[in-house]
Write a protein that holds these residues in place. Structure first.
Motif, mmCIF file in Angstrom:
data_model
loop_
_atom_site.group_PDB
_atom_site.id
_atom_site.type_symbol
_atom_site.label_atom_id
_atom_site.label_comp_id
_atom_site.label_asym_id
_atom_site.label_seq_id
_atom_site.Cartn_x
_atom_site.Cartn_y
_atom_site.Cartn_z
ATOM 1 N N ARG A 11 -7.297 4.198 -8.354
ATOM 2 C CA ARG A 11 -8.078 4.694 -7.216
ATOM 3 C C ARG A 11 -7.640 6.099 -6.801
ATOM 4 N NH1 ARG A 11 -7.472 -0.733 -5.255
ATOM 5 N NH2 ARG A 11 -5.746 -0.061 -3.900
ATOM 6 N N GLN A 12 -6.347 6.398 -6.987
ATOM 7 C CA GLN A 12 -5.810 7.668 -6.500
ATOM 8 C C GLN A 12 -5.630 8.714 -7.609
ATOM 9 O OE1 GLN A 12 -2.607 7.255 -3.476
ATOM 10 N NE2 GLN A 12 -2.964 5.043 -3.566
ATOM 11 N N ASP A 63 -3.897 -0.739 -9.786
ATOM 12 C CA ASP A 63 -5.170 -0.515 -9.101
ATOM 13 C C ASP A 63 -5.090 0.673 -8.141
ATOM 14 O OD1 ASP A 63 -6.050 -2.676 -10.525
ATOM 15 O OD2 ASP A 63 -6.000 -4.087 -8.836
ATOM 16 N N GLN A 64 -3.948 0.827 -7.487
ATOM 17 C CA GLN A 64 -3.798 1.969 -6.593
ATOM 18 C C GLN A 64 -3.743 3.282 -7.381
ATOM 19 O OE1 GLN A 64 -1.484 1.405 -2.757
ATOM 20 N NE2 GLN A 64 -0.510 -0.170 -4.023
ATOM 21 N N CYS A 65 -3.104 3.261 -8.545
ATOM 22 C CA CYS A 65 -3.076 4.458 -9.388
ATOM 23 C C CYS A 65 -4.486 4.841 -9.833
ATOM 24 C CB CYS A 65 -2.194 4.221 -10.609
ATOM 25 S SG CYS A 65 -0.416 4.234 -10.259
ATOM 26 N N ASN A 103 0.823 5.660 -0.547
ATOM 27 C CA ASN A 103 0.090 6.913 -0.712
ATOM 28 C C ASN A 103 0.727 7.687 -1.861
ATOM 29 O OD1 ASN A 103 -1.074 9.432 -0.575
ATOM 30 N ND2 ASN A 103 -0.756 9.711 1.614
ATOM 31 N N LYS A 131 0.839 -1.187 0.000
ATOM 32 C CA LYS A 131 0.000 0.000 0.000
ATOM 33 C C LYS A 131 0.879 1.244 0.000
ATOM 34 C CE LYS A 131 -3.885 2.148 2.421
ATOM 35 N NZ LYS A 131 -4.804 2.056 3.599
ATOM 36 N N GLU A 185 -1.223 -4.560 -8.486
ATOM 37 C CA GLU A 185 -1.434 -3.829 -7.249
ATOM 38 C C GLU A 185 -1.152 -2.342 -7.439
ATOM 39 O OE1 GLU A 185 -0.260 -4.622 -2.638
ATOM 40 O OE2 GLU A 185 1.427 -4.481 -4.031
#
Length: 253
Positions: free
Chosen positions: A207-208, A203-205, A173, A171, A200
């Protein structure tokens, strides 16, 4: 000299510095070192000194002579923030980039604390111009502190290159990061990238709200594994933060 580039996320390379030293596992199989060392001892060759650090003052003004706008990867064969590059010389590189604002310059380093220190001293009352993109390389979770250093720098456009991706990042930020590049290692000793690590990060990119670029799977050659992730080409750029659409600024095929 400045050259057209086969790197998918840029148009050209500009190397006012060449040569470097290794500082982490992402450097173990460095393509630039492997290339440069082939020519060590060949009189008159630009890499007759191999991958030893070398400054090239005669290259400093090259981008000023390029009238057609392009994306320029700065020091593809070195690291501008290497501890042995004099600050006065880094100043000269930045003076050229600031003047040649018809281009976008992509500056990438593993020496994130030195980048932060320099940028915050140069742009104490402002931020770096938005045509100078500042980025860090992160190969695994153990080196993710480089992202925090980058976020603390007075930059307009920040990006992270997760290449070669050698382990899960976990995870992260990405607040304040405009762009993320993910790629596997290439070359004769390439270490494999687990698809889970790439997914991973993607998907974080998403979402953010970070533009995501999937460069390659890697293998013996850069194009060995192709560029599709889950059947798609991911060619995200931080265009929403640029003054003009990419199609108007750069002639990309």
């Amino acid at each position: 000299m400045a050259q057209a580039s086969e790197i998918e996320w840029t148009d050209a390379t500009w190397n006012p510095v060449t040569g470097c030293t290794k500082i982490g596992p992402g450097c173990d199989n460095c393509y630039a070192s492997r290339f440069a060392e082939r020519w060590r001892g060949i009189d008159g060759h630009p890499y007759e000194q191999g991958f030893d650090l070398r400054l090239w003052p005669d290259r400093l003004e090259q981008p000023l002579r390029w009238k057609k706008p392009r994306l320029i990867f700065v020091n593809s064969m070195s690291d501008l923030f290497h501890k042995d590059v004099p600050v006065s010389y880094i100043n000269s590189v930045f003076e050229t980039m600031e003047s040649a604002d018809q281009h976008v310059f992509q500056v990438l380093t593993k020496r994130s604390s030195l980048l932060r220190k320099y940028i915050n001293q140069r742009y104490q009352e402002s931020v770096a111009p938005d045509h100078i993109w500042l980025g860090v390389s992160v190969e695994d979770r153990e080196h993710s502190s480089r992202i925090e250093h980058l976020k603390q720098a007075n930059a307009s456009i920040r990006f992270v290159s997760f290449e070669p991706l050698l382990g899960p990042i976990g995870k992260v930020n990405l607040g304040g990061i405009a762009w993320a590049i993910v790629g596997g290692e290439s070359g004769p000793k390439a270490r494999p990238m687990d698809p889970k690590w790439a997914r991973e990060l993607r998907d974080q990119c998403l979402r953010q709200d970070v533009s995501f670029f999937f460069k390659q799977w890697g293998g013996p050659r850069p194009k060995s594994g192709g560029r599709t992730l889950d059947g798609e080409i991911w060619d995200g750029f931080p265009v929403h933060r640029m003054k003009k659409p990419m199609s108007e600024m750069f002639a990309r095929s």
